[in-house]
Motif scaffolding. Structure first.
Motif, short mmCIF file in Angstrom:
data_model
loop_
_atom_site.label_atom_id
_atom_site.label_comp_id
_atom_site.label_asym_id
_atom_site.label_seq_id
_atom_site.Cartn_x
_atom_site.Cartn_y
_atom_site.Cartn_z
N PHE A 1 -8.95 -1.38 7.71
CA PHE A 1 -8.37 -0.10 8.11
C PHE A 1 -8.87 0.36 9.48
CE2 PHE A 1 -8.14 -0.51 3.61
CZ PHE A 1 -6.95 0.08 3.25
N VAL B 1 -1.04 -5.30 -7.53
CA VAL B 1 -2.47 -5.64 -7.48
C VAL B 1 -2.64 -7.11 -7.10
CG1 VAL B 1 -4.48 -6.00 -8.96
CG2 VAL B 1 -3.24 -3.83 -9.05
N PHE C 1 -17.94 0.94 1.14
CA PHE C 1 -18.32 1.74 -0.03
C PHE C 1 -19.76 2.21 0.16
CE2 PHE C 1 -15.35 -1.49 -1.91
CZ PHE C 1 -14.30 -0.61 -2.08
N ILE D 1 -14.29 -7.62 -9.22
CA ILE D 1 -13.15 -7.13 -10.00
C ILE D 1 -12.15 -8.25 -10.29
CG2 ILE D 1 -13.28 -4.70 -9.25
CD1 ILE D 1 -11.08 -5.25 -7.31
N ARG E 1 -4.41 -9.09 -3.66
CA ARG E 1 -5.47 -10.10 -3.72
C ARG E 1 -5.17 -11.25 -2.76
NH1 ARG E 1 -6.89 -9.63 -10.22
NH2 ARG E 1 -7.55 -7.48 -9.99
N ASN F 1 -14.40 1.70 6.43
CA ASN F 1 -14.55 2.45 5.19
C ASN F 1 -15.35 1.67 4.15
OD1 ASN F 1 -12.58 0.55 4.82
ND2 ASN F 1 -11.08 1.90 3.89
N GLN G 1 -8.51 3.70 -0.91
CA GLN G 1 -7.63 2.73 -0.24
C GLN G 1 -8.33 1.39 -0.09
OE1 GLN G 1 -5.70 4.14 3.26
NE2 GLN G 1 -4.38 5.41 1.99
N ALA G 2 -9.61 1.44 0.28
CA ALA G 2 -10.37 0.20 0.44
C ALA G 2 -10.36 -0.58 -0.86
CB ALA G 2 -11.80 0.51 0.88
N ALA G 3 -10.58 0.12 -1.97
CA ALA G 3 -10.64 -0.56 -3.27
C ALA G 3 -9.26 -1.12 -3.65
CB ALA G 3 -11.14 0.40 -4.34
N TYR G 4 -8.22 -0.31 -3.48
CA TYR G 4 -6.88 -0.81 -3.79
C TYR G 4 -6.55 -2.04 -2.96
CZ TYR G 4 -5.37 3.12 -6.71
OH TYR G 4 -5.24 4.02 -7.72
N ALA G 5 -6.92 -2.00 -1.67
CA ALA G 5 -6.58 -3.11 -0.79
C ALA G 5 -7.30 -4.39 -1.19
CB ALA G 5 -6.90 -2.75 0.66
N LEU G 6 -8.38 -4.27 -1.96
CA LEU G 6 -9.08 -5.47 -2.43
C LEU G 6 -8.53 -5.94 -3.77
CD1 LEU G 6 -12.70 -4.38 -1.49
CD2 LEU G 6 -11.39 -6.22 -0.44
N GLY G 7 -7.45 -5.31 -4.21
CA GLY G 7 -6.83 -5.76 -5.45
C GLY G 7 -7.38 -5.06 -6.69
N ALA G 8 -7.91 -3.86 -6.52
CA ALA G 8 -8.41 -3.13 -7.69
C ALA G 8 -7.25 -2.41 -8.37
CB ALA G 8 -9.47 -2.12 -7.27
N MET H 1 0.84 -1.20 0.00
CA MET H 1 0.00 0.00 0.00
C MET H 1 0.88 1.25 0.00
SD MET H 1 -3.23 -0.57 -0.28
CE MET H 1 -4.36 0.57 0.51
#
Ligand SMILES: Nc1ncnc2c1ncn2[C@@H]1O[C@H](COP(=O)(O)OP(=O)(O)O)[C@@H](O)[C@H]1O
Ligand SMILES: [Mg+2]
Lengths: 260, 309
Positions: free
Chosen positions: A95, A85, A101, A115, A89, A99, B193-200, A57
């Motif tokens: 966090f 990426v 969506f 995705i 996975r 957070n 960040q949430a999306a990136y952390a899920l592999g987006a 990250m």
């Protein structure tokens, strides 16, 4: 020390810089699989920075630079051939502040699977992930409802379910309960005990009782030397040992509350 | 000792009273200005409304909205506003075909892809582009774009909807880009960040997380852009022509509502004539259309603020 466990993650001579600022100083450490490892230490010593090294990250911070190696089951996470990426996975993250969506509960859980082109039964995956995060019974009749309508504790468990749905091997948690009330915190801690049967968990916490309660291993972080602002791991071992007979005087001062 | 302390207290009190009085005056002046501007607006609406009512005492409202011929300035008068509405919408639609996609792409680039440095240089440039006087755009359409179009399609008329559409599209693009970028930047970093952390990937983060979360703000920007296109005057008055026509062919000369109002205002139509009064009816219709869109845009903007604050 860790012979009895398979090693999931290991870092060697890890250094992190933010621009010219040396944030992490030469950390070497091995994290056992399917155990809970806690990272404790005073605020600003680099716990979050360290945690973010495991799922790359820090790549998202333009000024951040990581040196040294970090291995995930022997494979270098920072190998130039590895796609960050792909790393994320396999190594999920929860966090400090929940957070979710601004979508439905269902869509939150399905996000990662969608995705990643998940081919299986999505309803089944969502249910399984919500069950694994101990949230299913509370939300099963409201899957279409906005995730933002849930309480903070429920939102955090939803974020855990969302991470689980990607089917990672490791879950990183950065102070996952610091924004929650004691009851919600307890639920998360109980949940972690369930999750460690299947997942390797690394949790950052500033709450020492929590580290003592939930973790199997503890890494104690501090600023590396007087006058430096770079953090490092000063002691690592089984949690019981860190809390009862620490080898380092600074660890002893910290866990007994005389410091920090 | 005691004495001197008392004196300083009094001095402070007096300073405070002075300060309060000054604040009071500033407040009153500002209030006056706000009242003046509110009343000016109300006054304009009142005049518009009154003249419109007078107009519709002479012309049937049904004819106004259904007749397909607009010839108030000729001997045989017809009062069908549809050709003007058609001209307005034709130009606006063309402008939107340019402004919305390009503006959104620019916003996506600025908000999600550009480095801080690039953003710091590009955003002010966009805003400068938005400050170019529209008369410049108008002449650019007439003297540069139209000849170009005539080279491609020889039947292009000297005044035509398309050249106005094209420059209007580029004129409105910065507005769309800037407002959409604001909406996307308002999406909390924690969601990315949430999306990136899920592999987006970055593209997935943009398309599946940031855009949906910024949707109401982006819609607000789009609607405001349409409203600007409908109300835009100078470009169409210069480049699009003065022929009210029910056509979808953008290469032809048309007339928009705004261009018609300019034509009559600047022409020698007697002020008391019914022909002159048409501009109030057309103006009222234009005002209603843009006001409605601005209200919707406003409402959408407020809605996306609510979600994150
Ligand atoms: N994105 C960043 N850019 C620059 N410095 C940062 C950034 N993130 C953290 N730091 C700095 O790195 C140090 C460690 O921060 P962090 O890892 O957040 O510590 P902790 O989680 O232990 O409180 C702090 O001095 C902090 O100011
Ligand atoms: Mg932290």
């Amino acid at each position: 020390m860790l012979e009895q466990h398979e090693i999931a993650l290991s870092v060697k001579n890890l250094n992190v810089y933010y621009g010219g600022f040396h944030a992490l100083d030469n950390i070497s450490l091995e994290i056992p699989a399917r155990q809970i490892t806690a990272i404790i230490g005073p605020s600003g010593c680099g716990k979050s920075t360290f945690l973010r090294c495991f799922n790359r990250m820090n790549d998202l911070v333009p000024t951040a630079r990581v040196e040294g190696t970090a291995l995930f089951y022997g494979q270098n996470i920072y190998d130039p051939k590895i796609n960050p990426v792909e790393v994320r996975r396999h190594i999920g993250m929860v966090f400090q502040k929940p957070n979710p969506f601004p979508k439905s509960i269902y869509e939150n859980v399905a996000y990662g699977a969608r995705i990643n082109g998940y081919k299986g039964d999505m309803d089944e995956l969502v249910e399984r992930s919500l069950r694994a995060a101990a949230l299913w019974d509370e939300v099963k009749d409201n899957l279409k409802k906005s995730a933002l309508a849930l309480s903070g504790g429920q939102q955090q468990r939803l974020c855990i379910a969302r991470a689980i749905a990607v089917e990672p091997q490791v879950i990183l948690m950065d102070e996952p309960a610091s924004a929650l009330d004691p009851i919600a915190t307890l639920k998360i801690e109980e949940l972690m005990q369930e999750l460690k049967k299947f997942y390797t968990i690394v949790i950052v916490t500033h709450n020492m009782q929590q580290a003592a309660r939930v973790s199997d291993y503890t890494a104690m972080m501090m600023l590396s030397k007087e006058g430096s602002r770079a953090g490092t791991v000063i002691e690592f071992g089984p949690t019981s040992q860190i809390f009862t007979k620490p080898k380092d005087k600074r660890t002893e001062d910290y866990v007994t509350g005389r410091f920090g | 000792m005691q004495e001197s302390k008392l004196v300083t207290d009094v001095v402070f009190l007096r300073a405070r009273a002075d300060h309060d009085r000054r604040e009071g005056i500033i407040r009153a002046v500002l209030l006056l200005f706000s009242i003046v501007s509110v009343f000016t607006t109300l006054g304009i609406i009142a005049v518009l409304l009154q003249e419109t009512i007078l107009f519709f005492q002479e012309v049937s409202i049904v004819e106004f909205f259904t007749d397909t011929v607009w010839t108030p300035l000729f001997a045989s008068k017809k009062f069908g506003v549809l050709p003007l509405v058609n001209g307005t919408l034709l130009v606006a639609a063309g402008a939107m075909l340019i402004a919305l996609p390009l503006g959104l792409l620019a916003a996506i680039y600025l908000s999600e892809y550009a480095s801080d440095r690039a953003r710091k240089i590009l955003k002010p440039m966009l805003e400068i582009l938005a400050g170019v006087p529209t008369v410049v755009y108008g002449y650019f359409a007439l003297t540069f774009i139209t000849p170009l179009l005539q080279k491609i399609w020889s039947e292009t008329q000297a005044f035509n909807a398309l050249s106005a559409s094209i420059v209007m599209g580029f004129m409105i693009l910065p507005l769309v880009a800037s407002l959409s970028e604001d909406a996307m930047s308002a999406v909390p970093q924690s969601l990315r960040q949430a999306a990136y952390a899920l592999g987006a990937t970055r593209l997935e983060v943009t398309l599946r997380t940031v855009l949906p979360a910024a949707l109401s703000g982006i819609s607000a920007a789009f609607i405001l852009a349409v409203s600007r296109a409908i109300g835009e005057t100078m470009i169409v008055a210069i480049a699009a022509g003065q022929q009210p026509k029910l056509t979808l062919n953008p290469l032809q000369s048309i007339e928009t509502m705004t261009a018609y109002i300019v034509q009559v205002s600047l022409g020698d139509t007697p002020q008391q004539s019914i022909a002159y009064k048409t501009i109030f009816a057309v103006g009222m219709l234009l005002f209603t259309m843009t006001l409605t869109m601005n209200l919707i845009s406003n409402w959408l903007t407020r809605r996306y603020r609510e979600v994150y604050e």
